[in-house]
Design an enzyme around this catalytic site. Structure first.
Site, mmCIF file in Angstrom:
data_model
loop_
_atom_site.group_PDB
_atom_site.id
_atom_site.type_symbol
_atom_site.label_atom_id
_atom_site.label_comp_id
_atom_site.label_asym_id
_atom_site.label_seq_id
_atom_site.Cartn_x
_atom_site.Cartn_y
_atom_site.Cartn_z
ATOM 1 C CB CYS A 259 1.956 11.037 -16.649
ATOM 2 S SG CYS A 259 0.609 9.996 -17.264
ATOM 3 C CG HIS A 308 -0.526 10.650 -13.028
ATOM 4 N ND1 HIS A 308 -0.262 11.612 -13.976
ATOM 5 C CD2 HIS A 308 0.433 10.801 -12.089
ATOM 6 C CE1 HIS A 308 0.796 12.315 -13.613
ATOM 7 N NE2 HIS A 308 1.243 11.831 -12.477
ATOM 8 C CG HIS A 320 4.557 13.137 -11.222
ATOM 9 N ND1 HIS A 320 3.183 13.163 -11.105
ATOM 10 C CD2 HIS A 320 5.011 14.125 -10.404
ATOM 11 C CE1 HIS A 320 2.819 14.120 -10.239
ATOM 12 N NE2 HIS A 320 3.904 14.696 -9.805
#
Length: 344
Positions: A259, A308, A320
């Site tokens: 991420c 995240h 993402h």
């Protein structure tokens, strides 16, 4: 003559014990038989456990990324300090050679000053402590000795700094190894659970992922949201060019990403350097707490521990790298616990 004694009968106590044991064994067998079918988790239960393991792996991945980033930084700092020490030692040697030349000149003109002789055979710092000898030195010699003393102190500090950094590096490498093992352990456990499914169940889960990936690869209605800035839009477009690239823990491009690897790589393409981990990226700009105020290219931070991160894409969508087993794609911002946005 035949014996008329009756055969010995088992005691009532022994009969009761045997009967109870037999009944218990039958009951346990029946229980095991009835429980056996329900012991195997359903496909949905397995998927939920796998998703949880993937989330835990991502948490460990960001800590792994942080340790890796620290290791690289320490290696550069250690290299710089060691270069400084090497240069400083050369300068010190030159200063000593200069003072030695002065001593040689004195000798040729009538002998070496006793104080200079003392310096050449011992530590100059100890020499300078003997203030009573300073009046025997020329101004040029005093200046040279003080420079040597200052250079020695500087080198001692630099060597101590290098030693501390080397210890920190060893500790960081150990932490890096542990985090790598943790991530690999979570992923292996998730794979073991997936392997326990039937072929039909595996196919059903694969079909769900394929649908999510296919829909994200199609043109998503991002609305008419404005970009946060020209560079933010450039970073977002760089991330868009990687839709479909696989998630790989610790990866930061150009062919695979985790991420924070995706976001840091994308901003680098726009000429902007941001930290490597999601937690550090959370502090890299101005925080935006209302989703309605988000603009395209803003970073979006998820989960309470900020493990995240993705790009806001407009119209309630984020772009993402979700987790292991997935690819870079669009998803609804509501699929994860939103914390805040970050405008770089």
């Amino acid at each position: 003559m035949a014996s008329h004694r009756r055969p010995k009968q088992p005691s009532r106590t022994r009969v009761t014990v045997l009967t109870t044991a037999a009944a218990a064994a039958v009951a346990l067998s029946a229980q095991a038989a009835s429980a056996a079918p329900s012991e195997k988790p359903t496909k949905d239960e397995v998927k939920a456990k796998v998703d949880k393991l993937y989330e835990e792996a991502e948490q460990a991945t960001e800590k792994y990324n942080g340790a890796k980033e620290k290791q690289e930084k320490l290696q550069k700092e250690i290299s710089t300090v060691q270069d400084n020490v090497a240069r400083g030692q050369e300068e010190l040697n030159e200063l000593r050679d200069g003072l030695g030349s002065m001593a040689s000149a004195q000798y040729r003109s009538g002998g070496i000053d006793p104080s200079v002789q003392l310096f050449l055979s011992s530590d100059p710092e100890d020499y300078l402590d003997k203030a009573s000898t300073l009046d025997q030195l020329s101004a040029q010699q005093v200046d040279a000795l003080k420079k040597i003393q200052d250079k020695q102190r500087e080198l001692a500090q630099q060597r101590a700094e290098a030693t501390d950094k080397l210890k920190d590096l060893a500790s960081t490498r150990e932490e890096l190894g542990k985090k790598k093992e943790e991530v690999q352990g979570k992923l292996a456990e998730a794979q073991k659970l997936l392997n326990s499914l039937t072929a039909a169940e595996k196919a059903a889960i694969a079909a769900e992922e394929a649908r999510a990936t296919r829909s994200s690869a199609e043109r998503v209605d991002l609305g008419d949201a404005q970009p946060a800035s020209g560079r933010a839009m450039a970073a977002f477009q760089a991330a868009q060019s990687k839709i479909g690239s696989p998630y790989v823990y610790g990866a930061s491009g150009p062919s695979s990403f985790d991420c924070s690897g995706l976001t840091s790589w994308a901003f680098a393409q726009a000429g902007v350097s941001i930290p490597r981990t999601s937690q550090a990226q959370a502090n890299a700009g101005t925080r935006i707490y209302s989703q309605s105020d988000l603009m395209v290219g803003d970073l979006v931070i998820f989960y309470g521990d900020q493990h995240h991160v993705g790009f806001y894409a407009g119209n309630g969508q984020v772009l993402h790298a979700p987790r292991s087993g997935t690819v870079v794609r669009y998803e609804s911002i509501g699929n994860m616990p939103f914390q805040f946005g970050v405008r770089i």
